[in-house]
Design a protein around this motif. Structure first.
Motif, mmCIF file in Angstrom:
data_model
loop_
_atom_site.group_PDB
_atom_site.id
_atom_site.type_symbol
_atom_site.label_atom_id
_atom_site.label_comp_id
_atom_site.label_asym_id
_atom_site.label_seq_id
_atom_site.Cartn_x
_atom_site.Cartn_y
_atom_site.Cartn_z
ATOM 1 N N LEU A 43 0.803 -1.219 0.000
ATOM 2 C CA LEU A 43 0.000 0.000 0.000
ATOM 3 C C LEU A 43 0.840 1.276 0.000
ATOM 4 C CD1 LEU A 43 -2.797 -1.119 2.483
ATOM 5 C CD2 LEU A 43 -2.782 -1.194 -0.017
ATOM 6 N N GLU A 44 2.153 1.140 0.060
ATOM 7 C CA GLU A 44 2.984 2.338 0.105
ATOM 8 C C GLU A 44 3.166 2.923 -1.300
ATOM 9 O OE1 GLU A 44 6.619 1.497 2.204
ATOM 10 O OE2 GLU A 44 5.551 0.331 3.723
ATOM 11 N N ALA A 97 -12.211 -1.552 -7.039
ATOM 12 C CA ALA A 97 -11.257 -1.406 -8.138
ATOM 13 C C ALA A 97 -10.870 0.063 -8.333
ATOM 14 C CB ALA A 97 -11.846 -1.979 -9.426
ATOM 15 N N LEU A 98 -11.871 0.931 -8.304
ATOM 16 C CA LEU A 98 -11.592 2.349 -8.565
ATOM 17 C C LEU A 98 -10.775 2.990 -7.444
ATOM 18 C CD1 LEU A 98 -14.960 3.576 -10.133
ATOM 19 C CD2 LEU A 98 -12.757 3.215 -11.282
ATOM 20 N N GLY A 99 -10.816 2.387 -6.267
ATOM 21 C CA GLY A 99 -10.107 2.972 -5.137
ATOM 22 C C GLY A 99 -8.672 2.505 -4.990
ATOM 23 N N ALA A 100 -8.228 1.612 -5.865
ATOM 24 C CA ALA A 100 -6.898 1.015 -5.687
ATOM 25 C C ALA A 100 -6.012 1.294 -6.894
ATOM 26 C CB ALA A 100 -7.028 -0.487 -5.465
ATOM 27 N N ARG A 101 -4.724 1.200 -6.698
ATOM 28 C CA ARG A 101 -3.765 1.440 -7.775
ATOM 29 C C ARG A 101 -2.706 0.354 -7.846
ATOM 30 N NH1 ARG A 101 -0.986 5.479 -6.001
ATOM 31 N NH2 ARG A 101 -0.172 6.199 -7.981
ATOM 32 N N SER A 130 2.433 -11.803 -8.305
ATOM 33 C CA SER A 130 3.441 -10.738 -8.287
ATOM 34 C C SER A 130 2.761 -9.386 -8.129
ATOM 35 C CB SER A 130 4.275 -10.765 -9.574
ATOM 36 O OG SER A 130 3.437 -10.720 -10.715
ATOM 37 N N LEU A 131 3.489 -8.474 -7.539
ATOM 38 C CA LEU A 131 2.972 -7.126 -7.299
ATOM 39 C C LEU A 131 2.946 -6.322 -8.597
ATOM 40 C CD1 LEU A 131 2.239 -4.829 -5.256
ATOM 41 C CD2 LEU A 131 4.693 -4.409 -5.047
ATOM 42 N N VAL A 132 1.835 -5.663 -8.864
ATOM 43 C CA VAL A 132 1.744 -4.788 -10.038
ATOM 44 C C VAL A 132 1.011 -3.493 -9.693
ATOM 45 C CG1 VAL A 132 1.773 -6.579 -11.845
ATOM 46 C CG2 VAL A 132 -0.410 -5.908 -10.801
ATOM 47 N N GLU A 133 1.304 -2.472 -10.485
ATOM 48 C CA GLU A 133 0.500 -1.265 -10.470
ATOM 49 C C GLU A 133 -0.490 -1.366 -11.623
ATOM 50 O OE1 GLU A 133 3.141 2.058 -8.352
ATOM 51 O OE2 GLU A 133 3.589 1.830 -10.476
ATOM 52 N N ALA A 172 -6.869 -5.873 -2.599
ATOM 53 C CA ALA A 172 -7.141 -6.155 -1.182
ATOM 54 C C ALA A 172 -6.552 -5.033 -0.329
ATOM 55 C CB ALA A 172 -6.541 -7.505 -0.786
ATOM 56 N N PRO A 173 -7.243 -3.886 -0.304
ATOM 57 C CA PRO A 173 -6.662 -2.721 0.376
ATOM 58 C C PRO A 173 -6.513 -2.894 1.888
ATOM 59 C CG PRO A 173 -8.909 -2.271 -0.365
ATOM 60 C CD PRO A 173 -8.510 -3.570 -0.979
#
Lengths: 164, 164
Positions: free
Chosen positions: A85-86, B23-27, B44-47, B81-82
């Motif tokens: 989240l960072e 979905a709209l609240g996350a990046r 894996s982590l993605v933007e 998953a914020p």
């Protein structure tokens, strides 16, 4: 000076130690499994505990999709990304543990380790619809940040746990 | 009163609207792909950025494992998953968008949307080793918390975006 007298290079690698530290510092991650109907990779939030050798313990509900998927195909991975989240998350360490998950029957032993990590789980440990799974880590992808990353063999990952 | 006179039930469902809002609240999220060598599910982590119709835009490096994997097999999912790091994360909402990712060539259009979500990406948009992918969302798993969950068809998910 003879190179023959040098001690054997330790199999423990800096990446493996970093992966170990990331695993030990986390209690939740994203599990990836294969959908039973069409083999899509499916991610889901899970809680976990880390065994002394680095393998992962999951406590899954029989009502959950990922439990059904693992029953059909044990191939899985677990992403641990505490900086998700960072703002600068892409420059921060994360790790993917890849392996096979299988149900385990030695419930007492796994319960002890799991409840240490998740005390709240004690209240539903006895429910028949919860089953322990062990993710046998076969290989590990560690990403330190932009451009710093590597694969770690399961053996090197376990060696990092075997050595203090 | 005839049931025939009732307005058609909207296809937009409360779950689909909740999935849209998540979905709209996350990046950033966890992408699951299939390893090229042996078909393991790999997280894996993605933007990402969200398109107006709910599909997902990824900007992937050709140096990254997940890019290689998608080139071979576009099946993928994205977990948003914020609340991952919160103590009561298992009781908080998260969503998995399941579909196929494919490279897109209309670079200008995707760049505009992507940079709105990730202004810092502007500095490497022009690098030849970064490629836009579009995840075509085919189905959605929304989990509100313990025991509150459901599958959402891609059509219902898109309808939630189509309606203000």
């Amino acid at each position: 000076m003879s190179v023959d007298n040098r001690p054997a290079a330790p199999r423990r690698t800096p990446l493996a130690v970093a992966a170990k530290e990331l695993a030990l510092g986390a209690r939740r991650g994203i599990l990836a499994t294969l959908t039973a109907e069409d083999g899509f990779p499916y991610g889901s939030l899970v809680e976990f505990a880390v065994l002394p050798d680095g393998d992962i313990v999951l406590l899954l509900s029989r009502l959950a999709e990922h439990q059904h998927y693992l029953e059909r195909d044990g191939r899985a991975s677990l992403v641990i990304a505490p900086s998700l989240l960072e703002e600068n998350a892409m420059a921060k360490p994360r790790v993917t543990l890849v392996g096979r998950a299988e149900p385990v029957t030695d419930r007492g032993r796994y319960a002890e380790i799991y409840v240490q990590a998740h005390p709240g789980a004690a209240r539903y440990l006895g429910f028949a619809d919860f089953q322990f799974y062990r993710l046998h880590v076969e290989r590990v992808r560690y990403i330190a940040g932009f451009g710093q990353m590597g694969w770690i063999k399961g053996e090197a990952y376990r060696d990092a746990f075997a050595q203090a």
